[in-house]
Design an enzyme around this catalytic site. Sequence first.
Site, short mmCIF file in Angstrom:
data_model
loop_
_atom_site.label_atom_id
_atom_site.label_comp_id
_atom_site.label_asym_id
_atom_site.label_seq_id
_atom_site.Cartn_x
_atom_site.Cartn_y
_atom_site.Cartn_z
N CYS A 1 20.86 22.27 40.44
CA CYS A 1 21.84 21.82 41.42
C CYS A 1 22.29 22.94 42.33
O CYS A 1 22.63 24.02 41.89
CB CYS A 1 23.05 21.23 40.69
SG CYS A 1 22.64 19.88 39.58
N GLU B 1 22.42 17.22 43.43
CA GLU B 1 21.00 16.89 43.32
C GLU B 1 20.77 15.39 43.30
O GLU B 1 19.78 14.90 43.83
CB GLU B 1 20.38 17.54 42.09
CG GLU B 1 18.86 17.45 42.13
CD GLU B 1 18.20 18.20 40.99
OE1 GLU B 1 17.09 18.70 41.20
OE2 GLU B 1 18.79 18.27 39.90
N SER C 1 19.82 19.00 32.17
CA SER C 1 21.16 18.47 32.42
C SER C 1 21.34 18.06 33.86
O SER C 1 21.78 16.97 34.16
CB SER C 1 22.22 19.49 32.03
OG SER C 1 22.05 20.68 32.78
N CYS C 2 21.00 18.93 34.79
CA CYS C 2 21.20 18.56 36.20
C CYS C 2 20.21 19.27 37.10
O CYS C 2 20.48 19.51 38.26
CB CYS C 2 22.62 18.88 36.65
SG CYS C 2 23.02 20.63 36.60
N GLY C 3 19.05 19.63 36.59
CA GLY C 3 18.05 20.26 37.43
C GLY C 3 18.51 21.61 37.90
O GLY C 3 19.01 22.41 37.12
#
Length: 230
Positions: free
Chosen positions: A83, A181, A79-81
Amino acid sequence: MSIRLDGELVATTMRTPGDDFELAVGFCVTEGVLHDAPVRTVRYCGQGSAAAAEYNDVTVETGGRAPTPTPRLGPASSSCGVCGTVAIDELRERLRPLDVEPFDVDMLAGMADRIDGQALFSTTGAVHAAVAFDRSGEPLLLREDIGRHNAVDKVVGRLHLDGRLPAGDLGLWVSGRASFEMAQKAWAAGFACLVAVSGPSALAVDTARVAGLQLAGFARGDRINVYTGD
């Protein structure tokens, strides 16, 4: 997919298969583990009884010129590493502020209408895209992935392999929101601006301001909000 540098594990990420070599190289660039070492080759190195296992392990080879990486503990989310794991002060230590000209805001407002070729999204409606574009607003390179950070790394990896980094003459468009990120990766690749379909996080705005990165969000139709670099 496991990402290795000279055979040493760097991270494991959940990704959409395809453009795996670009993903591995881009991750090494944006996470700062290459340390300017040249990429000599990229190859699959997986082993195991399952045929698919071979293609879930990629190593970026520098001939030992890159420092031995410290592996991440746990997989990177699709989804977003991860972050927020790298503080802005730590980014300042390895990245210089960008010396680039901002893009024309009126041109940026119409970027969403210029993005075409999202084949996976057209089929599934469930993947993200990242696009590198020039100062005229012409899309030059598009990559898709279930994870926004992976799509960005695929774009960065391709540009690095083509000798086009730092990307001070290019902008980066991303679907979804502009997270910390995303700003970090855009800064590491040297993009002049980051444009998102949705809004940015407060940490992304702070990061862009420190980086000298133009940051815009809610780029839909002829509307756009510019947060830094206007």
